[in-house]
Scaffold this active site. Structure first.
Site, PDB file in Angstrom:
ATOM      1  N   SER A  50       0.863  -1.184   0.000  1.00 15.31           N
ATOM      2  CA  SER A  50       0.000   0.000   0.000  1.00 15.31           C
ATOM      3  C   SER A  50       0.893   1.225   0.000  1.00 15.31           C
ATOM      4  O   SER A  50       2.051   1.151   0.447  1.00 15.31           O
ATOM      5  CB  SER A  50      -0.860  -0.001   1.273  1.00 15.31           C
ATOM      6  OG  SER A  50      -1.554   1.221   1.404  1.00 15.31           O
ATOM      7  N   TYR A  60      -1.386   0.257  10.755  1.00 12.45           N
ATOM      8  CA  TYR A  60      -1.440  -0.201   9.357  1.00 12.45           C
ATOM      9  C   TYR A  60      -0.160   0.216   8.638  1.00 12.45           C
ATOM     10  O   TYR A  60       0.421  -0.562   7.881  1.00 12.45           O
ATOM     11  CB  TYR A  60      -2.681   0.387   8.684  1.00 12.45           C
ATOM     12  CG  TYR A  60      -2.942  -0.093   7.275  1.00 12.45           C
ATOM     13  CD1 TYR A  60      -3.041  -1.447   6.978  1.00 12.45           C
ATOM     14  CD2 TYR A  60      -3.117   0.817   6.229  1.00 12.45           C
ATOM     15  CE1 TYR A  60      -3.304  -1.874   5.671  1.00 12.45           C
ATOM     16  CE2 TYR A  60      -3.384   0.398   4.932  1.00 12.45           C
ATOM     17  CZ  TYR A  60      -3.471  -0.947   4.657  1.00 12.45           C
ATOM     18  OH  TYR A  60      -3.722  -1.371   3.373  1.00 12.45           O
TER      19      TYR A  60
HETATM   20  N1  NAP Z   1      -8.778  -0.845  -0.545  1.00 18.21           N
HETATM   21  C1  NAP Z   1      -7.742  -0.024  -0.447  1.00 18.21           C
HETATM   22  O1  NAP Z   1      -7.904   1.214  -0.402  1.00 18.21           O
HETATM   23  C2  NAP Z   1      -6.339  -0.568  -0.413  1.00 18.21           C
HETATM   24  C3  NAP Z   1      -5.307   0.313  -0.719  1.00 18.21           C
HETATM   25  C4  NAP Z   1      -4.007  -0.159  -0.693  1.00 18.21           C
HETATM   26  C5  NAP Z   1      -3.737  -1.459  -0.355  1.00 18.21           C
HETATM   27  N2  NAP Z   1      -4.768  -2.315  -0.043  1.00 18.21           N
HETATM   28  C6  NAP Z   1      -4.408  -3.691   0.310  1.00 18.21           C
HETATM   29  O2  NAP Z   1      -4.896  -4.529  -0.721  1.00 18.21           O
HETATM   30  C7  NAP Z   1      -5.254  -5.801  -0.192  1.00 18.21           C
HETATM   31  C8  NAP Z   1      -6.699  -6.115  -0.553  1.00 18.21           C
HETATM   32  O3  NAP Z   1      -7.500  -5.037  -0.114  1.00 18.21           O
HETATM   33  P1  NAP Z   1      -9.058  -4.974  -0.411  1.00 18.21           P
HETATM   34  O4  NAP Z   1      -9.430  -3.555  -0.433  1.00 18.21           O
HETATM   35  O5  NAP Z   1      -9.393  -5.844  -1.541  1.00 18.21           O
HETATM   36  O6  NAP Z   1      -9.599  -5.567   0.968  1.00 18.21           O
HETATM   37  P2  NAP Z   1     -10.828  -6.528   1.322  1.00 18.21           P
HETATM   38  O7  NAP Z   1     -11.927  -6.376   0.329  1.00 18.21           O
HETATM   39  O8  NAP Z   1     -11.105  -6.301   2.771  1.00 18.21           O
HETATM   40  O9  NAP Z   1     -10.193  -7.979   1.108  1.00 18.21           O
HETATM   41  C9  NAP Z   1      -9.289  -8.545   2.010  1.00 18.21           C
HETATM   42  C10 NAP Z   1      -9.173 -10.015   1.681  1.00 18.21           C
HETATM   43  O10 NAP Z   1      -8.231 -10.629   2.575  1.00 18.21           O
HETATM   44  C11 NAP Z   1      -8.818 -11.819   3.083  1.00 18.21           C
HETATM   45  N3  NAP Z   1      -8.253 -12.120   4.381  1.00 18.21           N
HETATM   46  C12 NAP Z   1      -8.246 -11.320   5.469  1.00 18.21           C
HETATM   47  N4  NAP Z   1      -7.671 -11.960   6.499  1.00 18.21           N
HETATM   48  C13 NAP Z   1      -7.311 -13.192   6.037  1.00 18.21           C
HETATM   49  C14 NAP Z   1      -6.688 -14.313   6.634  1.00 18.21           C
HETATM   50  N5  NAP Z   1      -6.314 -14.306   7.913  1.00 18.21           N
HETATM   51  N6  NAP Z   1      -6.483 -15.404   5.877  1.00 18.21           N
HETATM   52  C15 NAP Z   1      -6.866 -15.443   4.576  1.00 18.21           C
HETATM   53  N7  NAP Z   1      -7.440 -14.402   3.960  1.00 18.21           N
HETATM   54  C16 NAP Z   1      -7.667 -13.293   4.699  1.00 18.21           C
HETATM   55  C17 NAP Z   1     -10.317 -11.543   3.124  1.00 18.21           C
HETATM   56  O11 NAP Z   1     -11.078 -12.743   3.005  1.00 18.21           O
HETATM   57  P3  NAP Z   1     -11.734 -13.573   4.215  1.00 18.21           P
HETATM   58  O12 NAP Z   1     -12.311 -12.567   5.173  1.00 18.21           O
HETATM   59  O13 NAP Z   1     -12.760 -14.412   3.510  1.00 18.21           O
HETATM   60  O14 NAP Z   1     -10.609 -14.376   4.769  1.00 18.21           O
HETATM   61  C18 NAP Z   1     -10.492 -10.756   1.835  1.00 18.21           C
HETATM   62  O15 NAP Z   1     -10.647 -11.629   0.736  1.00 18.21           O
HETATM   63  C19 NAP Z   1      -4.997  -5.720   1.316  1.00 18.21           C
HETATM   64  O16 NAP Z   1      -3.720  -6.249   1.580  1.00 18.21           O
HETATM   65  C20 NAP Z   1      -5.035  -4.220   1.585  1.00 18.21           C
HETATM   66  O17 NAP Z   1      -4.294  -3.890   2.731  1.00 18.21           O
HETATM   67  C21 NAP Z   1      -6.068  -1.892  -0.082  1.00 18.21           C
END
Ligand code: NAP
Length: 257
Positions: free
Chosen positions: A137, A150
């Site tokens: 990120s 974070y």
């Molecule tokens: N959205 C943003 O603004 C943003 C910006 C920069 C970076 N990111 C990063 O991009 C990645 C994805 O973000 P997103 O926005 O798509 O988030 P999201 O929709 O909350 O998805 C997170 C995913 O991680 C899985 N997960 C969480 N804990 C887990 C565990 N212990 N074991 C296995 N799977 C797990 C969740 O599935 P389950 O709950 O089914 O396990 C879900 O599929 C993350 O690393 C986030 O930090 C996001």
């Protein structure tokens, strides 16, 4: 040349979009997350192999590796599972929540990477070069107020990515990092606000601005995997045009001066 990519955090957001994009270009995927029902829906839609696994549980990660090996191995890994909890001052934050963020964003990423590396080495023999991409990120590049936990977890994931690239030098395995800025996904802000939908909406993160979508991120991510095998995109920083830095988001229409 058959590519097969393991994507963690595939039950929502960027991970699910990534599985969809790999499927569109004809690559096989293994979709990993904790929620079996959501993975099954994605499998019905895309033909991915759904594997339920909590990446913070070492025994489950070992089982994941066994499943991947027994079902056709892997040529790539996307360490995407992760997220943020809370918007607290360092002074007031919860150690338990900081541990949870470290467990998934850093330790889980390490566990999955370590378990997958022997399989990726075998995959590299099939496709010239195996690939690992860690979804960090811009929060792992710039600290911001109330982002401490974070920030710390994503800075650590950024550091792990750099160390791994040095450690794998000389092997046909590229190590890439994608650091997005503002991405609108259905659960990221909700999880950050501990499941409180009103509090997530109250952040007004996506109001009067066109953020990145999960699909935008997935297209760039998959594009990095499609590069020729000698090309390594070490660090890709991806933001919406309206976000000129971690601290500057233009609200309202974009206009030429
Ligand atoms: N959205 C943003 O603004 C943003 C910006 C920069 C970076 N990111 C990063 O991009 C990645 C994805 O973000 P997103 O926005 O798509 O988030 P999201 O929709 O909350 O998805 C997170 C995913 O991680 C899985 N997960 C969480 N804990 C887990 C565990 N212990 N074991 C296995 N799977 C797990 C969740 O599935 P389950 O709950 O089914 O396990 C879900 O599929 C993350 O690393 C986030 O930090 C996001």
């Amino acid at each position: 040349m058959s590519q097969r990519i393991v994507v963690t955090g595939a039950s929502s957001g960027i991970g699910a979009a990534t599985v969809r994009r790999f499927t569109e270009i004809g690559w096989d995927t293994v979709a990993v997350a904790r929620r079996a029902d959501r993975l099954q829906q994605l499998a019905d839609e895309t033909g991915c192999l759904p594997v339920t696994c909590d990446i913070t549980d070492e025994a489950q990660v070992a089982e994941l590796a066994t499943t991947v090996r027994e079902t056709g191995g892997a040529t790539g890994l996307v360490n995407n599972a992760g997220g943020a909890i809370g918007l607290d001052l360092v002074e007031e934050a919860s150690n338990d929540e900081w541990r949870q963020m470290f467990e998934v964003n850093v330790i889980g990423l390490r566990s999955v990477t370590a378990a997958m590396l022997p399989i990726l080495r075998e995959g590299a023999l099939r496709v010239e070069c195996a690939s690992i991409l860690n979804l960090t990120s811009t929060a792992g590049l710039d600290a911001y107020k109330r982002g401490g936990g974070y920030n710390a977890a994503k800075f650590a994931a950024h550091a792990v990515t750099g160390a791994l690239r040095l450690e794998l030098a000389g092997e046909p395995i590229r190590v890439m990092e994608l650091a997005p800025g503002l991405v609108q996904t259905e659960e990221f802000a909700l999880n950050r606000m501990r499941g409180n939908a009103d509090a997530a909406a109250g952040l007004k993160l996506y109001e009067d601005v066109q953020p990145l979508t999960a699909t935008d991120v997935a297209h760039v991510l998959v594009g990095a995997f499609e590069q020729p095998p000698h090309v390594n995109q070490d660090l890709i920083v991806l933001r919406p045009v309206a976000q000129s830095s971690s601290f500057d988001v233009h609200k309202g229409p974009l206009k030429t001066r």
